[in-house]
Design an enzyme around this catalytic site. Structure first.
Site, PDB file in Angstrom:
ATOM      1  N   GLY A 237       4.633  -7.314   4.102  1.00 27.79           N
ATOM      2  CA  GLY A 237       4.600  -8.224   2.949  1.00 27.79           C
ATOM      3  C   GLY A 237       5.805  -8.017   2.048  1.00 27.79           C
ATOM      4  O   GLY A 237       6.400  -8.985   1.534  1.00 27.79           O
ATOM      5  N   THR A 238       6.182  -6.753   1.876  1.00 25.66           N
ATOM      6  CA  THR A 238       7.335  -6.432   1.015  1.00 25.66           C
ATOM      7  C   THR A 238       8.630  -6.941   1.632  1.00 25.66           C
ATOM      8  O   THR A 238       9.521  -7.435   0.925  1.00 25.66           O
ATOM      9  CB  THR A 238       7.405  -4.907   0.793  1.00 25.66           C
ATOM     10  OG1 THR A 238       6.164  -4.486   0.241  1.00 25.66           O
ATOM     11  CG2 THR A 238       8.546  -4.521  -0.128  1.00 25.66           C
TER      12      THR A 238
ATOM     13  N   ILE B 144       1.661   2.953   7.092  1.00 21.12           N
ATOM     14  CA  ILE B 144       0.919   3.798   8.039  1.00 21.12           C
ATOM     15  C   ILE B 144       0.543   3.007   9.287  1.00 21.12           C
ATOM     16  O   ILE B 144       0.192   3.576  10.304  1.00 21.12           O
ATOM     17  CB  ILE B 144      -0.346   4.430   7.399  1.00 21.12           C
ATOM     18  CG1 ILE B 144      -1.379   3.360   7.039  1.00 21.12           C
ATOM     19  CG2 ILE B 144       0.011   5.290   6.212  1.00 21.12           C
ATOM     20  CD1 ILE B 144      -2.764   3.946   6.769  1.00 21.12           C
ATOM     21  N   ASP B 145       0.610   1.662   9.205  1.00 29.05           N
ATOM     22  CA  ASP B 145       0.213   0.833  10.358  1.00 29.05           C
ATOM     23  C   ASP B 145       1.285   0.815  11.454  1.00 29.05           C
ATOM     24  O   ASP B 145       0.999   0.430  12.582  1.00 29.05           O
ATOM     25  CB  ASP B 145      -0.049  -0.606   9.914  1.00 29.05           C
ATOM     26  CG  ASP B 145      -1.251  -0.713   8.998  1.00 29.05           C
ATOM     27  OD1 ASP B 145      -1.993   0.272   8.889  1.00 29.05           O
ATOM     28  OD2 ASP B 145      -1.433  -1.783   8.392  1.00 29.05           O
TER      29      ASP B 145
ATOM     30  N   GLY C 238       0.835  -1.205   0.000  1.00 24.98           N
ATOM     31  CA  GLY C 238       0.000   0.000   0.000  1.00 24.98           C
ATOM     32  C   GLY C 238       0.865   1.248   0.000  1.00 24.98           C
ATOM     33  O   GLY C 238       1.904   1.285   0.648  1.00 24.98           O
TER      34      GLY C 238
ATOM     35  N   ARG D 116     -24.863  12.557  19.464  1.00 23.35           N
ATOM     36  CA  ARG D 116     -24.780  11.245  18.826  1.00 23.35           C
ATOM     37  C   ARG D 116     -23.535  10.484  19.260  1.00 23.35           C
ATOM     38  O   ARG D 116     -22.571  11.072  19.750  1.00 23.35           O
ATOM     39  CB  ARG D 116     -24.664  11.414  17.300  1.00 23.35           C
ATOM     40  CG  ARG D 116     -25.956  11.745  16.629  1.00 23.35           C
ATOM     41  CD  ARG D 116     -25.697  12.064  15.164  1.00 23.35           C
ATOM     42  NE  ARG D 116     -26.966  12.238  14.457  1.00 23.35           N
ATOM     43  CZ  ARG D 116     -27.090  12.906  13.316  1.00 23.35           C
ATOM     44  NH1 ARG D 116     -26.038  13.485  12.757  1.00 23.35           N
ATOM     45  NH2 ARG D 116     -28.259  12.996  12.732  1.00 23.35           N
TER      46      ARG D 116
HETATM   47  O1  F6P Z   1      -1.025  -1.771   4.940  1.00 25.84           O
HETATM   48  C1  F6P Z   1      -1.442  -0.472   5.006  1.00 25.84           C
HETATM   49  C2  F6P Z   1      -2.940  -0.366   4.880  1.00 25.84           C
HETATM   50  O2  F6P Z   1      -3.257   0.978   4.658  1.00 25.84           O
HETATM   51  C3  F6P Z   1      -3.733  -0.915   6.064  1.00 25.84           C
HETATM   52  O3  F6P Z   1      -3.857  -0.027   7.136  1.00 25.84           O
HETATM   53  C4  F6P Z   1      -5.062  -1.193   5.435  1.00 25.84           C
HETATM   54  O4  F6P Z   1      -5.742  -2.143   6.189  1.00 25.84           O
HETATM   55  C5  F6P Z   1      -4.672  -1.694   4.068  1.00 25.84           C
HETATM   56  O5  F6P Z   1      -3.406  -1.122   3.793  1.00 25.84           O
HETATM   57  C6  F6P Z   1      -5.620  -1.346   2.960  1.00 25.84           C
HETATM   58  O6  F6P Z   1      -5.167  -1.956   1.806  1.00 25.84           O
HETATM   59  P1  F6P Z   1      -5.597  -1.564   0.325  1.00 25.84           P
HETATM   60  O7  F6P Z   1      -4.983  -0.242  -0.005  1.00 25.84           O
HETATM   61  O8  F6P Z   1      -5.037  -2.649  -0.516  1.00 25.84           O
HETATM   62  O9  F6P Z   1      -7.084  -1.480   0.319  1.00 25.84           O
END
Ligand code: F6P
Length: 372
Positions: free
Chosen positions: A112-113, A134-135, A12, A170
């Site tokens: 993953g990379t 970003i995670d 991503g 809310r």
């Molecule tokens: O791995 C980063 C991330 O932004 C995660 O936070 C999110 O769950 C995922 O990628 C979303 O993936 P994609 O861009 O393939 O929908």
């Protein structure tokens, strides 16, 4: 001696990728006199040998640019969709590496990379990786670039949701990215003053969440903000998830909501669980609920100053490692410095939020409900 560098961005996209490419590229070209080519769209572009020579011109003016000038994909060397089939394309990638007489391939990516890059290293290629996501969940590094930008975006969203939640009395459930790690939801939740923060590492009890909201109501606070990570789960779903996979010996989890199909936890996208959470909270508290899914907004746009700095530090450090012929490593963040960590120590691990992490303790001390 001139060295030949290949570089790709995979997984991503993340704010700061271009800053890292620029940092590494400029240092490689100007400080060390190396040559550098970029491959488009991650490992797919490497396989197809779609490339761009990086030079002073195309590395200029990209420091503040979001996304990646090289494009990205989630394709993996060992199993890639090609002509309607899933094929191992590792050999084609090795051919590209050899065709260009590369000395090293630099891969910018998340968990993953790192795994895919390690696979290529095991096949004999010289590899260096940089941690981006970003995670913020890559093992063996204090931080990954992209996180700080996403943290600011999610925090601003929570800030803005406060006034509308307050005006309408809310519950607003805001879904924040993070399937496996709750750093972003926890960090933005604390910074934005969310009343409830739900993360994958702390399975929650819906009744405890509802009670926390009702208690706020009793003290005159007639609105609540619930920051929920994509991967947050109820305690029941978590147990069901642990008991098996792919339905084998697995109990069905998920909270029943009439209008939402019941799905097993492993097949249930985060957003469906978020819809169910909001519906259940409305049911249990009698308060009107709304949902905001921040989604890819969190990854878009210009990187923060912090991420530009971090990405530049990591990119230039990578160029230095190439000069020293140090391969098979990820350039990790260690305090103010960087450290070359063997890839074997990075792959197959994930940096999740420990239950006694200082952020968790701080959240509890300011009265935030974590659902447990
Ligand atoms: O791995 C980063 C991330 O932004 C995660 O936070 C999110 O769950 C995922 O990628 C979303 O993936 P994609 O861009 O393939 O929908």
């Amino acid at each position: 001696m001139t060295k030949y560098i290949g570089v790709l961005t995979a997984g991503g996209d993340t704010p700061g990728l271009n800053a890292a490419l620029r940092g590494m590229g400029k240092a490689a070209l100007d400080t060390y006199g190396f040559q550098i080519i970029g491959f488009f769209d991650g490992f797919r572009g490497l396989m197809q040998d779609r490339n761009l020579r990086l030079d002073g011109d195309n590395l200029s003016g990209i420091l503040t640019l979001g996304g990646t000038i090289l494009g990205t994909s989630r394709d993996k060397p060992k199993s890639m969709p090609v002509g309607g089939q899933w094929l191992d394309m590792t050999d084609a990638m090795i051919d590209t590496y050899k065709r260009h007489h590369l000395d090293v391939l630099v891969c910018l990516g998340g968990g993953g990379t790192q795994k895919s890059a390690f696979h290529l290293a095991e096949r004999g290629l010289n590899i260096i990786t940089l941690p981006k996501t970003i995670d913020n969940d890559i093992a063996m590094t204090d931080q990954s670039f992209g996180f700080d930008t996403a943290l600011s975006i999610a925090t601003e969203a929570i800030d803005r949701l406060h006034s509308t939640a307050h005006s309408h009395h809310r519950i607003i459930v805001v879904e924040i990215m993070g399937h496996n790690a709750g750093w972003l939801a926890l960090g933005a939740g604390i910074a934005g003053g969310a009343d409830v923060i739900l993360i994958p590492e702390i399975p929650y009890d819906i009744n405890i969440v509802a009670e926390a909201i009702l208690q706020r109501n009793r003290t005159g606070k007639r609105f609540s903000i619930v920051a929920v990570a994509e991967g947050a789960m109820t305690q029941e779903d978590f147990k069901a998830d642990e008991q098996g996979s792919n339905g084998k010996g697995k109990k069905k989890g998920g909270t029943e909501v009439a209008s939402v199909p019941r799905l097993s936890p492993e097949s249930m996208p985060g957003s469906i669980r978020t819809l169910q959470l909001a519906a259940r909270l409305e049911e249990l508290t009698g308060l009107e609920s709304r949902i905001t899914i921040l989604g890819h907004l969190q990854r878009g746009g210009t990187p923060s100053a912090y991420d530009r700095l971090l990405a530049t530090r990591l990119g230039t450090a990578a160029a230095g490692l190439i000069a020293d012929d140090k391969y098979g490593v990820m350039v990790a963040v260690r305090g103010e410095g960087t450290k070359a960590v063997p890839l074997a120590q990075v792959v197959g691990k994930r940096r999740t939020v420990p239950s006694d992490h200082p952020w968790v303790e701080s959240a509890r001390k300011v009265g935030t409900c974590l659902g447990d």
